[in-house]
Motif scaffolding. Structure first.
Motif, PDB file in Angstrom:
ATOM      1  N   ASN A 138       0.830  -1.203   0.000  1.00 16.35           N
ATOM      2  CA  ASN A 138       0.000   0.000   0.000  1.00 16.35           C
ATOM      3  C   ASN A 138       0.866   1.256   0.000  1.00 16.35           C
ATOM      4  O   ASN A 138       0.548   2.253  -0.672  1.00 16.35           O
ATOM      5  CB  ASN A 138      -0.928  -0.017   1.215  1.00 16.35           C
ATOM      6  CG  ASN A 138      -1.946   1.104   1.179  1.00 16.35           C
ATOM      7  OD1 ASN A 138      -2.575   1.345   0.150  1.00 16.35           O
ATOM      8  ND2 ASN A 138      -2.119   1.795   2.288  1.00 16.35           N
ATOM      9  N   LEU A 139       1.975   1.228   0.737  1.00 20.53           N
ATOM     10  CA  LEU A 139       2.904   2.361   0.717  1.00 20.53           C
ATOM     11  C   LEU A 139       3.512   2.542  -0.674  1.00 20.53           C
ATOM     12  O   LEU A 139       3.696   3.677  -1.131  1.00 20.53           O
ATOM     13  CB  LEU A 139       4.013   2.144   1.749  1.00 20.53           C
ATOM     14  CG  LEU A 139       3.626   2.254   3.219  1.00 20.53           C
ATOM     15  CD1 LEU A 139       4.819   1.929   4.100  1.00 20.53           C
ATOM     16  CD2 LEU A 139       3.113   3.657   3.542  1.00 20.53           C
ATOM     17  N   SER A 140       3.818   1.433  -1.354  1.00 20.58           N
ATOM     18  CA  SER A 140       4.355   1.528  -2.709  1.00 20.58           C
ATOM     19  C   SER A 140       3.331   2.149  -3.655  1.00 20.58           C
ATOM     20  O   SER A 140       3.681   2.975  -4.511  1.00 20.58           O
ATOM     21  CB  SER A 140       4.756   0.143  -3.218  1.00 20.58           C
ATOM     22  OG  SER A 140       5.797  -0.398  -2.430  1.00 20.58           O
ATOM     23  N   ALA A 141       2.059   1.777  -3.497  1.00 13.85           N
ATOM     24  CA  ALA A 141       1.016   2.374  -4.337  1.00 13.85           C
ATOM     25  C   ALA A 141       0.918   3.876  -4.108  1.00 13.85           C
ATOM     26  O   ALA A 141       0.743   4.657  -5.050  1.00 13.85           O
ATOM     27  CB  ALA A 141      -0.321   1.690  -4.053  1.00 13.85           C
ATOM     28  N   GLN A 142       1.045   4.298  -2.857  1.00 16.46           N
ATOM     29  CA  GLN A 142       1.029   5.732  -2.566  1.00 16.46           C
ATOM     30  C   GLN A 142       2.238   6.437  -3.179  1.00 16.46           C
ATOM     31  O   GLN A 142       2.123   7.552  -3.692  1.00 16.46           O
ATOM     32  CB  GLN A 142       0.992   5.948  -1.053  1.00 16.46           C
ATOM     33  CG  GLN A 142      -0.275   5.442  -0.389  1.00 16.46           C
ATOM     34  CD  GLN A 142      -0.232   5.590   1.120  1.00 16.46           C
ATOM     35  OE1 GLN A 142       0.584   6.323   1.674  1.00 16.46           O
ATOM     36  NE2 GLN A 142      -1.117   4.884   1.808  1.00 16.46           N
ATOM     37  N   ASP A 143       3.405   5.787  -3.124  1.00 20.38           N
ATOM     38  CA  ASP A 143       4.602   6.373  -3.751  1.00 20.38           C
ATOM     39  C   ASP A 143       4.413   6.547  -5.253  1.00 20.38           C
ATOM     40  O   ASP A 143       4.773   7.580  -5.825  1.00 20.38           O
ATOM     41  CB  ASP A 143       5.819   5.493  -3.484  1.00 20.38           C
ATOM     42  CG  ASP A 143       6.237   5.502  -2.033  1.00 20.38           C
ATOM     43  OD1 ASP A 143       5.842   6.444  -1.313  1.00 20.38           O
ATOM     44  OD2 ASP A 143       6.943   4.570  -1.613  1.00 20.38           O
ATOM     45  N   HIS A 144       3.846   5.536  -5.900  1.00 22.14           N
ATOM     46  CA  HIS A 144       3.642   5.609  -7.340  1.00 22.14           C
ATOM     47  C   HIS A 144       2.683   6.735  -7.707  1.00 22.14           C
ATOM     48  O   HIS A 144       2.898   7.465  -8.682  1.00 22.14           O
ATOM     49  CB  HIS A 144       3.120   4.270  -7.868  1.00 22.14           C
ATOM     50  CG  HIS A 144       4.082   3.152  -7.697  1.00 22.14           C
ATOM     51  ND1 HIS A 144       3.697   1.840  -7.560  1.00 22.14           N
ATOM     52  CD2 HIS A 144       5.444   3.145  -7.625  1.00 22.14           C
ATOM     53  CE1 HIS A 144       4.765   1.066  -7.428  1.00 22.14           C
ATOM     54  NE2 HIS A 144       5.834   1.839  -7.460  1.00 22.14           N
ATOM     55  N   GLN A 145       1.633   6.886  -6.915  1.00 25.21           N
ATOM     56  CA  GLN A 145       0.697   7.974  -7.184  1.00 25.21           C
ATOM     57  C   GLN A 145       1.341   9.334  -6.955  1.00 25.21           C
ATOM     58  O   GLN A 145       1.036  10.303  -7.653  1.00 25.21           O
ATOM     59  CB  GLN A 145      -0.533   7.825  -6.296  1.00 25.21           C
ATOM     60  CG  GLN A 145      -1.375   6.598  -6.600  1.00 25.21           C
ATOM     61  CD  GLN A 145      -2.524   6.434  -5.632  1.00 25.21           C
ATOM     62  OE1 GLN A 145      -3.237   7.382  -5.329  1.00 25.21           O
ATOM     63  NE2 GLN A 145      -2.721   5.221  -5.134  1.00 25.21           N
ATOM     64  N   THR A 146       2.256   9.418  -5.999  1.00 30.34           N
ATOM     65  CA  THR A 146       2.916  10.699  -5.721  1.00 30.34           C
ATOM     66  C   THR A 146       3.923  11.054  -6.809  1.00 30.34           C
ATOM     67  O   THR A 146       3.968  12.211  -7.268  1.00 30.34           O
ATOM     68  CB  THR A 146       3.627  10.635  -4.359  1.00 30.34           C
ATOM     69  OG1 THR A 146       2.664  10.333  -3.347  1.00 30.34           O
ATOM     70  CG2 THR A 146       4.296  11.964  -4.037  1.00 30.34           C
ATOM     71  N   PHE A 147       4.737  10.084  -7.230  1.00 30.76           N
ATOM     72  CA  PHE A 147       5.823  10.354  -8.168  1.00 30.76           C
ATOM     73  C   PHE A 147       5.374  10.342  -9.628  1.00 30.76           C
ATOM     74  O   PHE A 147       5.941  11.060 -10.453  1.00 30.76           O
ATOM     75  CB  PHE A 147       6.959   9.340  -7.982  1.00 30.76           C
ATOM     76  CG  PHE A 147       7.677   9.477  -6.676  1.00 30.76           C
ATOM     77  CD1 PHE A 147       8.062  10.718  -6.202  1.00 30.76           C
ATOM     78  CD2 PHE A 147       7.977   8.360  -5.909  1.00 30.76           C
ATOM     79  CE1 PHE A 147       8.725  10.852  -5.000  1.00 30.76           C
ATOM     80  CE2 PHE A 147       8.652   8.482  -4.696  1.00 30.76           C
ATOM     81  CZ  PHE A 147       9.023   9.740  -4.244  1.00 30.76           C
ATOM     82  N   PHE A 148       4.383   9.505  -9.972  1.00 29.28           N
ATOM     83  CA  PHE A 148       4.078   9.256 -11.382  1.00 29.28           C
ATOM     84  C   PHE A 148       2.770   9.877 -11.854  1.00 29.28           C
ATOM     85  O   PHE A 148       2.346   9.612 -12.983  1.00 29.28           O
ATOM     86  CB  PHE A 148       4.032   7.746 -11.653  1.00 29.28           C
ATOM     87  CG  PHE A 148       5.312   7.026 -11.308  1.00 29.28           C
ATOM     88  CD1 PHE A 148       6.532   7.680 -11.371  1.00 29.28           C
ATOM     89  CD2 PHE A 148       5.298   5.699 -10.916  1.00 29.28           C
ATOM     90  CE1 PHE A 148       7.712   7.027 -11.051  1.00 29.28           C
ATOM     91  CE2 PHE A 148       6.474   5.036 -10.604  1.00 29.28           C
ATOM     92  CZ  PHE A 148       7.678   5.706 -10.660  1.00 29.28           C
ATOM     93  N   THR A 149       2.102  10.663 -11.036  1.00 34.46           N
ATOM     94  CA  THR A 149       0.860  11.297 -11.450  1.00 34.46           C
ATOM     95  C   THR A 149       0.897  12.780 -11.111  1.00 34.46           C
ATOM     96  O   THR A 149       1.684  13.223 -10.266  1.00 34.46           O
ATOM     97  CB  THR A 149      -0.363  10.660 -10.750  1.00 34.46           C
ATOM     98  OG1 THR A 149      -0.252  10.860  -9.336  1.00 34.46           O
ATOM     99  CG2 THR A 149      -0.461   9.174 -11.059  1.00 34.46           C
ATOM    100  N   CYS A 150       0.040  13.543 -11.791  1.00 34.23           N
ATOM    101  CA  CYS A 150      -0.109  14.973 -11.497  1.00 34.23           C
ATOM    102  C   CYS A 150      -1.526  15.394 -11.865  1.00 34.23           C
ATOM    103  O   CYS A 150      -2.309  14.604 -12.430  1.00 34.23           O
ATOM    104  CB  CYS A 150       0.933  15.807 -12.234  1.00 34.23           C
ATOM    105  SG  CYS A 150       0.767  15.789 -14.024  1.00 34.23           S
TER     106      CYS A 150
END
Length: 524
Positions: A143-155
């Motif tokens: 779940n933390l990895s999913a949050q990281d991906h949303q933070t780094f790879f989306t805008c």
């Protein structure tokens, strides 16, 4: 005459009370006299069995959760019922505010970091699951990895590009197959760098396949980065898009360097990491220098390792187990091949040996869990995707990749084995004060239990917790009742007399007193 009247009334009342109490006590004593030794054996045996079951449950609960079940229930549920907390008083409100502040402080101390050497989910973690049937990652970690991906790879501007809009939804999907299907759907529309990243991380079953997908992601990522770089000053929307494209490009290049390292092209990996650190010097959040240190150690290029440490082992920069233990390894390397504990005890430590021992003590103070993994006193598991600094998760991640480097230096593990426990004599109260670092945080065990698969891994706890009072109490109670049951079985008559003397002691009605009370009742 008046006093005599009151005396007669007193004698009547007291005689009635004495007669009633005697009538109650007499049947009870008769009941105790009819009890056989078998009753006492059954009573003590049952008590021993119940207390033994409570002891087993308390011990299991303490090993699993690190606290006593009875104590937790008493503090959480019974204490408020007994009036231990009054929420209406202002003093208690101040106390609750203080507790909230301390909780916020503990949360900040227990910040979870992305593992800079994290494995590939499809090519490594999933292969482990296929072979062993075990899940190496916890739901909290993923779940933390999913949050990281949303933070780094989306805008916020992703809705303007159809492929990015699909990937924005894909990063939020919990089902891996749904994420992979969404990535393929995005690639049907256009070359999307984040879609290639997802497929390389989760669908690729080998490192070579992951590297091929990352190279495709690099082409798409570089074109998006150049396009957003020209428009970044046209507004906040373009600035956010450029920041996202920068994160994507850095991530791709770092993972490509890790692919080269895993495929044996270590010098190529070192060059890619150096170029990446020069191109994006401000993006220290990825901790690329830790990847560089590990690759340089693989090449046995210790001079370059020392140069990297001189830059990042600074008092103003956050520490890590990689920084502290690599510094200790370099100092141990200078003396470990000739180190002998017997010779050192006779002549004392030289200056170089003292520096090496101090470096080991410094590293052990920062993370006391690492030595047991380096010395193979505990078995290693696959490292998680996130780590807690100074915790067991960081120790596993460090030892998983750096154990081979310690083994390569002759005598380094022997020096560590002889000296690491001396750190705990320097810090007798690690939670109250530190020596070279801040006091050891109290929340590492809770966070590590969320990050690590406790089903097949026993989380390392520091400092070792003392056994709770209720475990000691139930252990004593179980032993005492078991001893009573054994004595009652062996000496039934003697223990029966002893039990009657202990259970029923009547200080009021001895035989002579009972006779006196009966005579007084008859007289009245």
């Amino acid at each position: 005459g008046l006093s005599g009247k009151y005396l007669v009334k007193y004698l009547k009342v007291s005689s009635k009370l004495c007669l009633c109490s005697f009538c109650v006590s007499f049947p009870v004593s008769m009941f105790l006299n009819t009890l056989t030794p078998k009753f006492y054996v059954a009573l003590t045996g049952t008590s021993s069995l119940i207390s033994g079951l409570i002891l087993i449950f308390e011990w299991w609960y303490f090993r699993k959760y690190g606290t006593s079940f009875i104590e937790q229930v008493s503090v959480s549920h019974l204490r408020p019922l007994l009036g231990g907390v009054d929420s209406s008083s202002p003093s208690n409100s101040n106390t609750s505010n203080g507790e909230a502040d301390s909780n916020r402080q503990s949360v900040s101390e227990c910040k979870v970091w992305r593992n800079p050497l994290n494995l590939f989910r499809g090519a490594e973690y999933n292969r482990y699951t296929w072979v062993t049937g075990r899940e190496p990652l916890t739901y909290y970690d993923m779940n933390l990895s999913a949050q990281d991906h949303q933070t780094f790879f989306t805008c916020d501007s992703d809705h303007l590009r159809p492929a990015d809009a699909i990937m924005q939804k894909a990063w939020r999907e919990r089902n891996p197959q749904a994420r992979i299907s969404a990535a393929h759907e995005a690639l049907e529309l256009e070359d999307c760098a984040t879609a290639y990243i997802l497929l390389a991380e989760e669908e690729a079953t080998t490192i070579m396949e992951a590297e091929r997908l990352f190279k495709q992601a690099l082409k798409a990522g570089e074109s998006c980065y150049r396009r957003s770089q020209q428009l970044q000053h046209h507004g906040t929307q373009y600035e956010a898009q450029h920041r996202r494209d920068t994160n994507v490009l850095v991530y791709i290049k770092r993972r490509l360097a890790m692919c080269s390292r895993k495929l044996g092209r270590t010098r190529e990996a070192v060059k890619m990491m150096r170029d990446l650190m020069k191109e994006f010097p401000l993006l220290s959040m990825f901790n690329i220098h830790e990847n560089l240190l590990e690759s340089l150690l693989e090449l046995q290029n210790y001079a370059d390792v020392q140069a990297v440490l001189a830059k990042y082992d600074d008092i103003s920069l956050p520490k890590s187990a990689t920084i502290c233990y690599t510094a200790a390894l370099l100092k141990a390397r200078a003396v470990s091949d000739k180190f002998s504990p017997e010779a050192a005890s006779r002549r004392g430590l030289s200056t170089a040996e003292m520096n090496a021992v101090e470096a080991i003590h410094r590293a052990v103070e920062f993370n006391p869990h690492v030595p047991k993994y380096l010395l193979e006193m505990k078995s290693l598991i696959l490292p998680p995707e996130h780590i807690l600094k100074r915790g067991d998760s960081e120790a596993i991640a460090y030892a998983f990749f750096h154990l081979q480097h310690w083994k390569r230096v002759e005598g380094a593990l022997n020096l560590l084995h002889c000296t690491w426990e001396g750190t705990f004599r320097m810090i007798p109260y690690p939670l109250e004060k530190g020596h070279l670092f801040y006091p050891y945080p109290i929340c590492t065990e809770t966070a590590d239990r969320e990050l690590l698969p406790t089903v097949f891994h026993e989380v390392s706890v520091y400092p070792k917790k003392e056994l709770p009072f209720f475990i000691l109490f139930t252990a004593g109670l179980c032993s005492f009742t078991a001893m009573l049951a054994l004595l009652t079985h062996q000496f039934p008559e003697l223990m029966g007399v002893f039990a009657k003397a202990v259970i029923w002691v009547d200080p009021v009605f001895s035989p002579s007193q009972q006779h006196f009370h009966l005579l007084r009742c008859r007289f009245i």
